[in-house]
Design a protein around this motif. Structure first.
Motif, mmCIF file in Angstrom:
data_model
loop_
_atom_site.group_PDB
_atom_site.id
_atom_site.type_symbol
_atom_site.label_atom_id
_atom_site.label_comp_id
_atom_site.label_asym_id
_atom_site.label_seq_id
_atom_site.Cartn_x
_atom_site.Cartn_y
_atom_site.Cartn_z
ATOM 1 N N CYS A 135 -31.417 82.500 21.757
ATOM 2 C CA CYS A 135 -31.980 82.946 20.780
ATOM 3 C C CYS A 135 -31.815 82.272 19.610
ATOM 4 O O CYS A 135 -30.614 81.799 19.449
ATOM 5 N N CYS A 139 -37.764 84.627 16.141
ATOM 6 C CA CYS A 139 -38.593 84.950 16.914
ATOM 7 C C CYS A 139 -40.028 85.254 16.555
ATOM 8 O O CYS A 139 -40.736 85.753 17.491
ATOM 9 N N ASP B 230 -27.777 88.382 20.082
ATOM 10 C CA ASP B 230 -28.507 89.273 20.669
ATOM 11 C C ASP B 230 -29.962 88.446 20.594
ATOM 12 O O ASP B 230 -30.529 88.075 19.662
ATOM 13 N N PRO B 231 -30.581 88.074 21.824
ATOM 14 C CA PRO B 231 -31.788 87.577 21.806
ATOM 15 C C PRO B 231 -32.794 88.637 21.488
ATOM 16 O O PRO B 231 -32.729 89.553 21.831
ATOM 17 N N GLY B 232 -33.641 88.140 20.347
ATOM 18 C CA GLY B 232 -34.620 88.818 19.775
ATOM 19 C C GLY B 232 -34.186 89.533 18.446
ATOM 20 O O GLY B 232 -34.774 90.198 17.825
ATOM 21 N N ALA B 233 -32.956 89.383 17.745
ATOM 22 C CA ALA B 233 -32.591 89.696 16.636
ATOM 23 C C ALA B 233 -32.353 88.662 15.754
ATOM 24 O O ALA B 233 -31.650 87.461 15.968
ATOM 25 N N GLY B 389 -42.321 90.263 20.040
ATOM 26 C CA GLY B 389 -43.093 90.514 21.110
ATOM 27 C C GLY B 389 -44.430 90.671 20.907
ATOM 28 O O GLY B 389 -45.183 89.909 20.027
ATOM 29 N N VAL B 462 -38.508 94.603 20.733
ATOM 30 C CA VAL B 462 -39.570 93.610 21.472
ATOM 31 C C VAL B 462 -40.578 94.603 22.047
ATOM 32 O O VAL B 462 -40.313 95.523 22.869
ATOM 33 N N MET B 464 -43.612 95.356 24.261
ATOM 34 C CA MET B 464 -44.038 94.794 25.437
ATOM 35 C C MET B 464 -45.602 95.549 25.880
ATOM 36 O O MET B 464 -45.571 96.646 25.728
ATOM 37 N N THR B 468 -46.685 92.413 30.602
ATOM 38 C CA THR B 468 -45.213 92.183 31.023
ATOM 39 C C THR B 468 -44.734 93.116 32.213
ATOM 40 O O THR B 468 -44.786 94.091 32.082
ATOM 41 N N GLU B 472 -39.206 92.052 35.942
ATOM 42 C CA GLU B 472 -38.813 90.611 35.276
ATOM 43 C C GLU B 472 -38.006 90.752 34.239
ATOM 44 O O GLU B 472 -37.186 89.711 33.998
ATOM 45 N N VAL B 473 -38.204 91.579 33.309
ATOM 46 C CA VAL B 473 -37.417 91.702 31.969
ATOM 47 C C VAL B 473 -36.051 92.032 32.341
ATOM 48 O O VAL B 473 -35.016 91.533 31.699
ATOM 49 N N ARG B 475 -34.489 91.444 35.135
ATOM 50 C CA ARG B 475 -33.812 90.383 35.722
ATOM 51 C C ARG B 475 -33.661 89.201 34.529
ATOM 52 O O ARG B 475 -32.524 88.702 34.518
ATOM 53 N N PHE B 476 -34.400 88.985 33.605
ATOM 54 C CA PHE B 476 -34.057 88.151 32.527
ATOM 55 C C PHE B 476 -32.918 88.686 31.806
ATOM 56 O O PHE B 476 -32.058 87.810 31.514
ATOM 57 N N PHE B 477 -32.700 90.094 31.220
ATOM 58 C CA PHE B 477 -31.604 90.098 30.355
ATOM 59 C C PHE B 477 -30.320 90.025 31.592
ATOM 60 O O PHE B 477 -29.122 89.684 31.114
ATOM 61 N N PHE B 480 -29.204 86.651 31.405
ATOM 62 C CA PHE B 480 -28.546 86.371 30.130
ATOM 63 C C PHE B 480 -27.108 86.709 30.228
ATOM 64 O O PHE B 480 -26.367 85.930 30.094
ATOM 65 N N GLU B 484 -23.558 84.692 30.368
ATOM 66 C CA GLU B 484 -22.669 85.016 29.010
ATOM 67 C C GLU B 484 -21.362 85.874 29.313
ATOM 68 O O GLU B 484 -20.337 85.744 28.384
#
Lengths: 175, 629
Positions: A135, A139, B230-233, B389, B462, B464, B468, B472-473, B475-477, B480, B484
């Protein structure tokens, strides 16, 4: 046209004395505590665009740490690279917002445009390094791509290919 | 050099008088989002335009020390993030509060024209895409109207690189107030306010402080956790970029409360602008005597240093962050001992998130009663959310705790982009969960969300729509988290790997019903068997979607169908009998020899052989081949 010899010199780019001097200068700034390790590695990475083995050894010696400790830290953090990076570092944001708005097709379009081999992150001519990052914190502009830290927002496969076309044109006209 | 509280008030008065003398201020957003959209070019053009007209105008005077604006001057200023990133570059005209959106450099002359003649440039105003209504003033636009800004109050309003601009809006008064109390009183004030940690955990800041305050030690530390991974923050980034002094002031207050003289701000490597602004703010604060020895004559000494992270999500965890500052691999350590007892270099250490710290100056200045009057009883105050999103108005929003998802997504966010239907709201990033529209009226506060199987996390929201794919979401998290995971705990390291494997199998169309049970089993084990918050919450996105979107998982594993049409492995191509002329071109082009038939008759695709490359679709001249979900 560069000869093989010249390109080797450029890639190594640094003899050992040079490395020790550079490390010493950074150590002078940050001190010899272990807490100085990451800032020193960051500075070295900025200078060399990656962390050559000589640098790691030299830092270990200067901070009186084992090479294993330095190597361990260098490999733990995503920012550090032990491989030379390309002239242009392209980061494709694959955070949630970018992912939902289609960052993968953008990533694939970049790889195809610059001819990146599967399983590699830097092109053969060392012009481009392509990475995905989790990220970038932009966004609102998803999907986002940065090229050497310049931010490009609301990307589409077509748009990023146009930007790369322009870069390539610049590169070939300067060469 | 400010020596006491009265000096702060002097700076405040001086600056505000200077501002009063200017006819207008043009604030150009210089947050990451607007810069990417070209706001700096807009700024340059505005500046050039102002100079060209020679209107007896001082530009940027507020950035320079001791320079006064001429009467009737107009000043162009770079500000921090306004939060409405979608509409950038943003330009605001003060004192009227007019907001121009999507401004281009060539609009500069119209903007100045309008400013001089007292008009507005209508085409640059915000046009509501839903109603068509035009809003001249920022605070009337629905995106802003339903917000209540406390920590974002100064973002986009003041010049973040000018300490006097911060002082002029009441900055460092909270710190001065704290220094006039005993440190016990400061801890008590924050305890009473019930300020809970904004970094995700929601642990009361005052309780954490009182532990550290009661420790006997020659040195204590305050760490500001700006490792917003956090992705998206991106609220912490916006605060550090747009109001860096509020973070420093918050750290001063915390430092005084627990008796720490040294502070570190740990900032993500991915936030270069935040690092730059914080460093400038620290050096200015030192110049003004707000950091250093004997601050405001109180005898309290405090200094702050920026530490840049090197890219590891796990470093958002307190003990891993400490390890990282100490120069080690950022791996979490077992607790207890908690950092408040034994943290950085074994000394009592308080780690607070950026947003938590940015609340402190306001609490000290206006009192805990004021703070408690906002939000809910168990979660007082406001919370910032990064709204992203498939929502119309993406950006940064701040609302009192307890507002519903509905209010945030539809009233402020303007609903779903492209008129689609809301499918899910993912809240709290990789530690959070996906909520269905059933939860639209769920209040956004720490406890309600936890009960619903999600968490506020750092506040990523986010949105959706039906396009969406939830699996898959998930799986995406998991991908990630798997990347990590620091590798210390077996359950996190291996468990997330296997969960990712299973999810990959499912999106590839090779999942089975048993896989779903296995996901739950491994997920629950990872929760129990991991040391830190990363591992403990890692299965949340999977477990919450398995519960709320079970049908979608079933469609993938039983019917081998992706309802959103996203999963490549589940796509099927079909030749429409009525359109196929039987030319056979597709069969010749198919690299997998999956198409067969007799010339002149409709051809068929063998789904077993098909590799879903789509080559047939491209070559068919009769559009006879379609993708079916």
């Amino acid at each position: 046209m560069t000869t093989l010899e010249q390109s080797v010199v450029r890639d190594e780019g640094l003899n050992t004395i040079n490395v020790d001097d550079n490390v010493a200068a950074a150590v002078k700034r940050y001190g010899t505590n272990q807490s100085a390790l990451i800032p020193i590695l960051q500075e070295m990475q900025e200078q060399y665009r990656y962390l050559p083995k000589d640098v790691l050894n030299s830092v270990a010696e200067a901070l009186q740490l084992s090479p294993a400790t330095v190597y361990g830290v260098a490999t733990f953090y995503a920012q550090f690279s032990l491989e030379p990076k390309g002239k242009y570092v392209i980061k494709v944001c694959d955070g949630t917002a970018c992912h939902v708005r289609g960052s993968l097709p953008v990533y694939e379009a970049i790889c195809e445009r610059v001819g990146l081999e599967k399983g590699k992150s830097t092109t053969k001519n060392r012009r481009y390094t392509i990475e995905t990052v989790s990220c970038l914190g932009a966004c609102g502009l998803a999907p986002v791509v940065t090229i050497n830290d310049k931010v490009y927002g609301q990307m589409t496969p077509q748009a990023i290919v146009m930007i790369l076309d322009m870069l390539e044109e610049e590169e070939t006209s300067h060469a | 050099m400010l020596k006491n509280r009265a000096d702060i008030l002097d700076v405040q008065r001086e600056y505000n008088e200077a501002v009063k003398k200017t006819k207008a201020q043009i604030l150009v957003c210089a947050g990451t989002g607007c810069v990417a959209n070209g706001s700096l070019l807009v700024y340059d053009e505005l500046q050039a335009e102002l100079e060209k007209r020679n209107l007896d105008i001082t530009i940027d005077y507020l950035l320079e020390e001791h320079e006064q604006a001429d009467d009737n001057g107009i000043a162009a200023i770079k500000s921090g993030c306004h939060g409405f990133c979608e509409q950038g570059p943003l330009v605001r005209i003060e004192p009227e509060g007019i907001l121009y959106t999507k401004v281009k450099p060539e609009d500069a002359s119209s903007i100045i024209d309008a400013l001089v003649s007292g008009d507005v440039v209508e085409r640059l105003l915000y046009h509501d895409p839903n109603t068509g209504e035009v809003y001249p003033k920022e605070n009337e636009i629905p995106f802003y109207k339903y917000q209540q800004r406390v920590v974002l109050r100064h973002c986009g309003v003041i010049d973040p690189e000018d300490i006097r601009a911060y002082i002029a809006v009441g900055g460092y008064e909270g710190a001065a107030q704290a220094l006039s109390l005993t440190s016990e009183d400061v801890v008590n004030e924050v305890l009473t306010s019930n300020l809970r940690g904004r970094g995700g955990g929601g642990f009361p800041a005052g309780r954490k402080w009182s532990i550290a305050a009661s420790q006997e030690a020659d040195q204590k530390y305050i760490i500001c956790n700006g490792d917003e991974g956090d992705p998206g923050a991106f609220m912490d980034r916006s605060i550090m970029e747009g109001d860096p002094h509020s973070v420093i002031e918050g750290m001063m207050i915390a430092g005084y409360a627990i008796g720490a003289s040294k502070g570190y701000i740990y900032v993500r490597a991915e936030y270069p602008l935040a690092v730059k602004r914080l460093k400038k703010a620290i050096s200015d604060a030192r110049k003004y005597g707000l950091l250093g020895e004997n601050i405001l004559g109180s005898g309290f000494s405090f200094d702050v240093q920026v530490k840049e992270g090197a890219g590891a999500f796990v470093c958002g965890e307190e003990s891993a962050l400490i390890a990282s500052i100490e120069g080690e691999r950022g791996m979490p350590r077992p607790k207890p001992p908690f950092p408040a007892v034994s943290g950085l270099w074994g000394k009592p250490t308080i780690i607070n998130n950026v947003e938590t710290l940015a609340n402190l100056p306001h609490i000290l200045r206006r009192g805990s009663d004021w703070f408690k009057s906002i939000g809910t009883e168990s979660s007082p105050g406001t919370k910032t959310f990064a709204l992203t999103g498939e929502v119309l108005n993406t950006g940064l929003v701040e609302v009192p705790m307890g507002r519903t998802i509905n209010e945030v997504v539809f009233k402020i966010g303007g609903g779903i982009r492209g008129g689609g239907k809301l499918k899910a709201v993912q809240i709290g990033g990789p530690s959070g969960g996906c909520l269905t529209e059933e939860f639209l009226d769920l209040p956004l506060d720490f406890d309600s969300l936890r009960q619903a199987g999600a968490m506020i996390g750092s506040g990523g929201l986010v949105v959706m729509d039906e396009n969406t794919c939830i699996v898959e979401v998930a799986r995406f998290f998991m991908n990630f988290i798997q990347n990590e995971s620091c590798g210390k705990c077996v359950f996190c390291r291996e468990g997330t790997l296997h969960m990712l494997d299973i999810l990959q199998r499912i999106v590839d169309g090779k999942g089975t019903l048993e896989d779903l049970d296995l996901l739950v089993e491994i997920g629950e084990t990872v929760q129990i068997g991991s040391l830190c918050g990363l591992g403990k919450t890692a299965p949340n996105p999977v477990l919450s979607t398995l519960e709320n979107f079970r049908d979608e998982y079933l469609a993938h594993v039983v019917e081998k169908r992706c309802p959103a049409g996203v999963c490549q492995g589940l796509k099927r191509y079909q030749i429409m009998d009525d359109k196929c002329k039987g030319c056979g071109l597709c069969a010749r082009k198919c690299p997998a020899e999956a198409i067969s038939g007799k010339v002149g008759k409709p051809f068929v695709i063998d789904p077993e052989k098909c590799i879903k490359c789509g080559a047939c679709v491209t070559v068919c001249k009769f559009k006879a081949i379609e993708e079916v979900a």
